[in-house]
Design a protein around this motif. Sequence first.
Motif, mmCIF file in Angstrom:
data_model
loop_
_atom_site.group_PDB
_atom_site.id
_atom_site.type_symbol
_atom_site.label_atom_id
_atom_site.label_comp_id
_atom_site.label_asym_id
_atom_site.label_seq_id
_atom_site.Cartn_x
_atom_site.Cartn_y
_atom_site.Cartn_z
ATOM 1 N N TYR A 35 0.879 -1.118 0.399
ATOM 2 C CA TYR A 35 0.010 0.068 0.115
ATOM 3 C C TYR A 35 0.854 1.124 0.089
ATOM 4 C CZ TYR A 35 -4.192 -3.091 1.574
ATOM 5 O OH TYR A 35 -5.048 -4.162 1.694
ATOM 6 N N GLY A 99 -6.105 -14.799 -0.128
ATOM 7 C CA GLY A 99 -7.393 -12.835 -0.301
ATOM 8 C C GLY A 99 -8.132 -12.648 0.806
ATOM 9 N N TYR B 33 -16.959 -6.753 4.666
ATOM 10 C CA TYR B 33 -16.078 -6.957 6.434
ATOM 11 C C TYR B 33 -15.586 -5.040 6.251
ATOM 12 C CZ TYR B 33 -15.171 -11.706 6.102
ATOM 13 O OH TYR B 33 -15.791 -12.553 6.083
ATOM 14 N N PHE B 35 -13.762 -2.641 9.085
ATOM 15 C CA PHE B 35 -11.877 -2.638 10.534
ATOM 16 C C PHE B 35 -12.199 -0.986 10.936
ATOM 17 C CE2 PHE B 35 -10.749 -7.075 8.747
ATOM 18 C CZ PHE B 35 -10.766 -6.627 7.313
ATOM 19 N N LEU B 47 -4.608 -4.193 13.946
ATOM 20 C CA LEU B 47 -6.501 -3.962 14.021
ATOM 21 C C LEU B 47 -7.069 -3.704 15.594
ATOM 22 C CD1 LEU B 47 -9.060 -4.574 12.566
ATOM 23 C CD2 LEU B 47 -8.226 -7.028 12.742
ATOM 24 N N ARG B 50 -12.726 -5.332 14.185
ATOM 25 C CA ARG B 50 -14.008 -6.191 13.044
ATOM 26 C C ARG B 50 -15.266 -5.862 12.953
ATOM 27 N NH1 ARG B 50 -9.986 -10.236 11.939
ATOM 28 N NH2 ARG B 50 -11.045 -11.815 13.467
ATOM 29 N N GLU B 52 -18.284 -8.017 10.456
ATOM 30 C CA GLU B 52 -18.580 -9.174 9.468
ATOM 31 C C GLU B 52 -20.346 -8.120 8.648
ATOM 32 O OE1 GLU B 52 -15.926 -11.997 11.675
ATOM 33 O OE2 GLU B 52 -17.905 -10.520 11.894
ATOM 34 N N LYS B 95 -13.293 -3.993 3.334
ATOM 35 C CA LYS B 95 -12.852 -5.697 2.077
ATOM 36 C C LYS B 95 -14.296 -6.367 1.942
ATOM 37 C CE LYS B 95 -11.238 -9.065 3.507
ATOM 38 N NZ LYS B 95 -11.289 -10.276 2.622
ATOM 39 N N GLY B 97 -16.253 -9.627 1.471
ATOM 40 C CA GLY B 97 -16.460 -10.958 1.446
ATOM 41 C C GLY B 97 -15.957 -12.060 0.072
ATOM 42 N N LEU B 98 -15.814 -13.223 0.651
ATOM 43 C CA LEU B 98 -15.814 -14.425 0.225
ATOM 44 C C LEU B 98 -16.800 -14.391 -1.651
ATOM 45 C CD1 LEU B 98 -13.636 -16.305 -0.528
ATOM 46 C CD2 LEU B 98 -15.036 -17.874 0.929
ATOM 47 N N SER B 103 -12.410 -8.128 -6.586
ATOM 48 C CA SER B 103 -11.325 -8.315 -6.164
ATOM 49 C C SER B 103 -11.838 -7.995 -4.190
ATOM 50 C CB SER B 103 -10.512 -6.656 -5.645
ATOM 51 O OG SER B 103 -11.039 -5.352 -5.841
ATOM 52 N N ASN B 104 -11.896 -8.972 -3.567
ATOM 53 C CA ASN B 104 -12.205 -8.872 -1.803
ATOM 54 C C ASN B 104 -10.645 -9.673 -1.278
ATOM 55 O OD1 ASN B 104 -11.468 -12.006 -2.955
ATOM 56 N ND2 ASN B 104 -13.342 -12.731 -2.730
ATOM 57 N N TYR B 105 -9.588 -8.523 -1.012
ATOM 58 C CA TYR B 105 -8.764 -8.985 -0.994
ATOM 59 C C TYR B 105 -7.996 -7.797 -0.579
ATOM 60 C CZ TYR B 105 -7.589 -8.422 -6.426
ATOM 61 O OH TYR B 105 -7.033 -8.911 -6.796
ATOM 62 N N LYS B 106 -8.451 -6.503 -1.209
ATOM 63 C CA LYS B 106 -7.578 -5.170 -0.406
ATOM 64 C C LYS B 106 -8.391 -4.719 0.358
ATOM 65 C CE LYS B 106 -8.768 -3.436 -5.444
ATOM 66 N NZ LYS B 106 -8.063 -2.903 -6.385
ATOM 67 N N LEU B 107 -7.925 -3.878 1.044
ATOM 68 C CA LEU B 107 -8.883 -2.866 2.010
ATOM 69 C C LEU B 107 -8.712 -1.545 1.435
ATOM 70 C CD1 LEU B 107 -6.705 -3.818 5.145
ATOM 71 C CD2 LEU B 107 -8.975 -3.729 5.001
ATOM 72 N N PHE B 109 -8.982 2.070 2.832
ATOM 73 C CA PHE B 109 -9.545 2.728 3.250
ATOM 74 C C PHE B 109 -9.500 4.297 3.426
ATOM 75 C CE2 PHE B 109 -5.898 0.526 6.296
ATOM 76 C CZ PHE B 109 -6.065 -0.714 5.797
#
Lengths: 116, 119
Positions: A35, A99, B33, B35, B47, B50, B52, B95, B97-98, B103-107, B109
Amino acid sequence: GAGVSQSPRYKVAKRGQDVALRCDPISGHVSLFWYQQALGQGPEFLTYFQNEAQLDKSGLPSDRFFAERPEGSVSTLKIQRTQQEDSAVYLCASSLAPGGLSNEQFFGPGTRLTVL
Amino acid sequence: AQTVTQSQPEMSVQEAETVTLSCTYDTSESDYYLFWYKQPPSRQMILVIRQEAYKQQNATENRFSVNFQKAAKSFSLKISDSQLGDAAMYFCAWKGGLNSGGSNYKLTFGKGTLLTVNP
């Protein structure tokens, strides 16, 4: 246990120089993220690795930015011909799971890059 | 694209008092999700809590709790009994979810809220 480590913590480069930033993720973590955090901003996604495969590089600002993770552990973010707008903190994060399954990313302390 | 907005650039609180940090987000996903991360001057993101999206119950972690209002797309952080060590930048993040698309992996902000704790 050891967390995510990054080196160097601080880097000053003259405009036009190439730099390499290193990230050591937590041992065994499959996913690795880079990042970029500009001054006074939140981090912005650059790229994502699952093991040695770079699955997403959509956040890299230009073709001067290149990231690799050849053995699926340590990663290097390289910036060629640095520009002043590259000045930022570069954060690395890792997570245990691939991920989409990951619910927590563990962050390193970042490398503060200043381009003069 | 998802966006996260933190409308309070700075907040302050007296030691032992309670403070609430605001966060709103925009998404068309139903599975995601949320955070809250803390970034002290050392820069290491930690962190805090969190949530869900599929859970109706608000998450709590000791002195930290959230007020998650899914319909309003609001996710505020409440810090009770504030301590000097709570002083830091706080970032709200999203982020997928599954089961979310893309793209379900990048945060993603927000811009952060700088919290000052006064003794």
